[in-house]
Design a protein around this motif. Structure first.
Motif, mmCIF file in Angstrom:
data_model
loop_
_atom_site.group_PDB
_atom_site.id
_atom_site.type_symbol
_atom_site.label_atom_id
_atom_site.label_comp_id
_atom_site.label_asym_id
_atom_site.label_seq_id
_atom_site.Cartn_x
_atom_site.Cartn_y
_atom_site.Cartn_z
ATOM 1 N N ALA A 1 0.823 -1.209 0.000
ATOM 2 C CA ALA A 1 0.000 0.000 0.000
ATOM 3 C C ALA A 1 0.855 1.256 0.000
ATOM 4 O O ALA A 1 0.614 2.198 -0.772
ATOM 5 N N ASP A 2 1.873 1.300 0.848
ATOM 6 C CA ASP A 2 2.727 2.488 0.908
ATOM 7 C C ASP A 2 3.473 2.701 -0.408
ATOM 8 O O ASP A 2 3.593 3.833 -0.891
ATOM 9 N N SER A 3 3.968 1.621 -0.988
ATOM 10 C CA SER A 3 4.690 1.745 -2.250
ATOM 11 C C SER A 3 3.759 2.211 -3.367
ATOM 12 O O SER A 3 4.121 3.073 -4.185
ATOM 13 N N THR A 4 2.552 1.660 -3.398
ATOM 14 C CA THR A 4 1.586 2.050 -4.429
ATOM 15 C C THR A 4 1.193 3.510 -4.283
ATOM 16 O O THR A 4 1.142 4.260 -5.273
ATOM 17 N N VAL A 5 0.902 3.921 -3.060
ATOM 18 C CA VAL A 5 0.502 5.312 -2.823
ATOM 19 C C VAL A 5 1.623 6.268 -3.211
ATOM 20 O O VAL A 5 1.386 7.307 -3.841
ATOM 21 N N ARG A 6 2.846 5.929 -2.871
ATOM 22 C CA ARG A 6 3.962 6.813 -3.228
ATOM 23 C C ARG A 6 4.140 6.913 -4.739
ATOM 24 O O ARG A 6 4.492 7.983 -5.261
ATOM 25 N N ALA A 7 3.912 5.818 -5.449
ATOM 26 C CA ALA A 7 4.006 5.878 -6.903
ATOM 27 C C ALA A 7 2.916 6.764 -7.485
ATOM 28 O O ALA A 7 3.130 7.469 -8.481
ATOM 29 N N ILE A 8 1.750 6.770 -6.861
ATOM 30 C CA ILE A 8 0.625 7.523 -7.415
ATOM 31 C C ILE A 8 0.705 8.997 -7.059
ATOM 32 O O ILE A 8 0.480 9.868 -7.914
ATOM 33 N N ILE A 9 1.034 9.304 -5.800
ATOM 34 C CA ILE A 9 0.970 10.712 -5.381
ATOM 35 C C ILE A 9 2.321 11.277 -4.964
ATOM 36 O O ILE A 9 2.408 12.440 -4.567
ATOM 37 N N GLY A 10 3.389 10.474 -5.024
ATOM 38 C CA GLY A 10 4.721 11.007 -4.794
ATOM 39 C C GLY A 10 5.164 11.066 -3.349
ATOM 40 O O GLY A 10 6.281 11.496 -3.069
ATOM 41 N N SER A 11 4.324 10.675 -2.420
ATOM 42 C CA SER A 11 4.701 10.724 -1.007
ATOM 43 C C SER A 11 3.932 9.657 -0.247
ATOM 44 O O SER A 11 2.932 9.130 -0.733
ATOM 45 N N ARG A 12 4.405 9.377 0.955
ATOM 46 C CA ARG A 12 3.663 8.452 1.802
ATOM 47 C C ARG A 12 2.401 9.145 2.280
ATOM 48 O O ARG A 12 2.331 10.358 2.411
ATOM 49 N N PHE A 13 1.380 8.365 2.567
ATOM 50 C CA PHE A 13 0.053 8.885 2.901
ATOM 51 C C PHE A 13 -0.125 8.787 4.410
ATOM 52 O O PHE A 13 -0.121 7.685 4.970
ATOM 53 N N GLU A 14 -0.268 9.938 5.066
ATOM 54 C CA GLU A 14 -0.333 9.916 6.527
ATOM 55 C C GLU A 14 -1.568 9.188 7.047
ATOM 56 O O GLU A 14 -1.591 8.728 8.199
#
Length: 507
Positions: A189-202
């Motif tokens: 999930a963290d890797s996917t979110v970072r690929a999509i929005i460029g940062s980790r999702f708090e």
């Protein structure tokens, strides 16, 4: 498909008969699937009103449909409530659906609850076949999920894999069990979110909870879907309210992400281009006939959040479970990884190309445990013949990839976990070998295959390289619970809890 399908099937059996008897006074009964349809495929016996639902009650759908196919043939005609359904359960049947007549079956059926969930912005997964879908698909395959783009996120995957390994190492240092299902889900999930929005999702934990809730209520086999002409079925179901609430919650997440992303870019943030950057750029470039609307962008992002993280995490979970159940295969895979990376202190993607056996382990995992065992349904857009039988226009078509991966006519010892079977067969999952279709085939083949596999290959190699693995409490390998849980993706029913050990030597 919806929350706890067996429960809904039982509810349908219990509620549908009085429901339809009540409604039948004011409207004609639904036509049987054979009315004016020519030579339909065979099928089991049906009951009035509910059709063949009772054949699926109490079992996981992919297993129940496989068992029916063994008795009635590789192509079956069913009626689930009011819905005419054809089920393909053999490589030959799948080939005709996804290659010979691919254009005729290129649309998705949109049920009443799916229409409620998407409200005209179906994204790339559920969009109807046509020029608008082709535009979205092209954006995904050429811009968002191309090999070049997937490779550009290598550093993100390796960084998140490092976080996963540190969490496991902390458990190993304490000789404590680790919930690998939870850790793997967080990594993907963290890797996917970072690929999509460029940062980790708090708000990652809240997002994961909402994602799991959404996968339980994804529409398709709820009472309102099975009986779409019945207003009473919709009134009796909690699903419409659940879908509305989940849709609002997820859209709020996406609205916040897009707003923060635009503010960050406006402030001069020079980070590398992420997938949301691509979508926002393309929104300005595409022509006005098929615009990329903000609602389209939101749905594509949700498609990628859900499909990109859930399927990879599920595959990793099953791969580790099968390795624990098969110590011989575990040792062979670990020996290969440790020989290939001898002298290195970590696993990086550039070192994976030399591995031969580990990709076979992943293939065998996908054969036995395709992330979406029934893929996603298709809709017959124009009447055609499959295996000599007539499929009427409007029929929902289900391809049972799980049954096909275990089809005894094409696989020796089909229920045994044996990666070596792929050494000589040459079969692959890229849509040309219809004996092995965990990602589908044809126009509707999963466009995110490479994106998901990159997560699986890196994490699996790293987990095998850095740790030895035991089951807790002295549990024997054959005691590991491999029971499946129902869902859009079929996970282990129980979390995979294991004890990691740091090996004496990795040389």
């Amino acid at each position: 498909m919806a929350a706890d399908l067996p429960v809904y099937l039982l509810l349908a059996v219990l509620l549908a008969i009085p429901l339809v008897l009540f409604i039948a006074r004011t409207r004609p009964a639904p036509r049987s699937p054979g009315a004016g349809a020519g030579r339909l495929p065979p099928g089991p016996w049906a009951l009035p009103v509910i059709g063949h639902l009772h054949h699926l009650a109490g079992a996981l759908p992919h297993r129940a449909l496989r068992d029916l196919a063994r008795r009635h043939g590789p192509l079956m005609a069913l009626r689930l409530g009011e819905l005419p359904v054809a089920v393909a359960s053999s490589p030959d049947a799948a080939r005709e659906v996804m290659r010979t007549h691919d254009a005729a079956f290129a649309s998705r059926p949109l049920s009443p609850m799916q229409e409620l969930a998407y409200q005209g912005a179906e994204g790339v997964i559920f969009a109807p076949y046509g020029e608008g879908w082709r535009r979205l698909r092209s954006i995904c395959t050429l811009e968002l999920l191309s090999a070049r783009r997937v490779q550009s996120f290598r550093a993100v995957r390796e960084d998140e894999a490092g976080r996963l390994l540190r969490a496991v190492a902390a458990a190993a240092a304490a000789a404590a069990p680790v919930n690998l299902s939870e850790r793997v889900a967080a990594y993907v999930a963290d890797s996917t979110v970072r690929a999509i929005i460029g940062s980790r999702f708090e708000h990652r934990d809240a997002y994961l909870r909402m994602l799991q809730e959404g996968l339980k209520i994804v529409p398709g086999m709820t009472l309102p879907d099975l009986f779409p002409s019945s207003h009473l079925a919709r009134l009796l179901s909690r699903v419409p309210a659940q879908i509305e609430g989940h849709r609002r919650g997820m859209r709020q997440f996406i609205d916040t992400i897009i707003a923060e992303h635009r503010e960050s870019r406006a402030s001069g943030n020079d980070n590398d281009e992420d997938l949301l950057d691509v979508l926002l750029r393309l929104q300005k470039e595409v022509d006005s006939q098929y615009p990329l609307t903000t609602e389209n962008i939101k749905t594509v992002m949700l498609d990628m959040f859900g499909a990109g993280s859930e399927t990879s995490a599920t595959t990793l979970q099953w791969a580790m479970a099968e390795l624990l159940r098969n110590p011989r295969v575990m040792r062979k895979a670990q020996d290969e990884v440790r020989r290939a990376l001898a002298g290195h202190d970590k696993v990086t993607e550039d070192k994976l190309a030399s591995l031969h056996y580990l990709p076979l382990v992943i293939k065998e995992t996908l054969r036995l445990h395709p992330p979406a065992p029934l893929l996603l349904p298709r809709r017959c857009g124009s009447a055609c013949r499959v295996l000599g039988f007539d499929i009427p226009e409007g029929t929902m078509v289900i391809v049972n990839a799980w049954a096909i991966g275990r089809y005894p006519g094409h696989w020796d010892r089909p229920d045994e976990f044996s990666p070596e079977r792929f050494e000589e067969s040459g079969r692959d999952f890229r849509g040309t070998d219809f004996e092995f279709i965990p990602f589908g085939a044809g126009r509707r083949m999963c466009p995110g295959m490479a994106f998901g596999l990159a997560h699986v290959e890196l994490a699996l190699a790293a987990l095998l390289f850095h740790f030895d693995w035991e089951l807790p409490g002295g549990m024997a390998a054959e005691e590991l619970d491999m029971t499946e849980a129902f869902g859009v993706t079929t996970q282990l029913r129980s979390d995979l809890v294991v004890v990691p050990r740091v090996p004496v030597s990795t040389g």
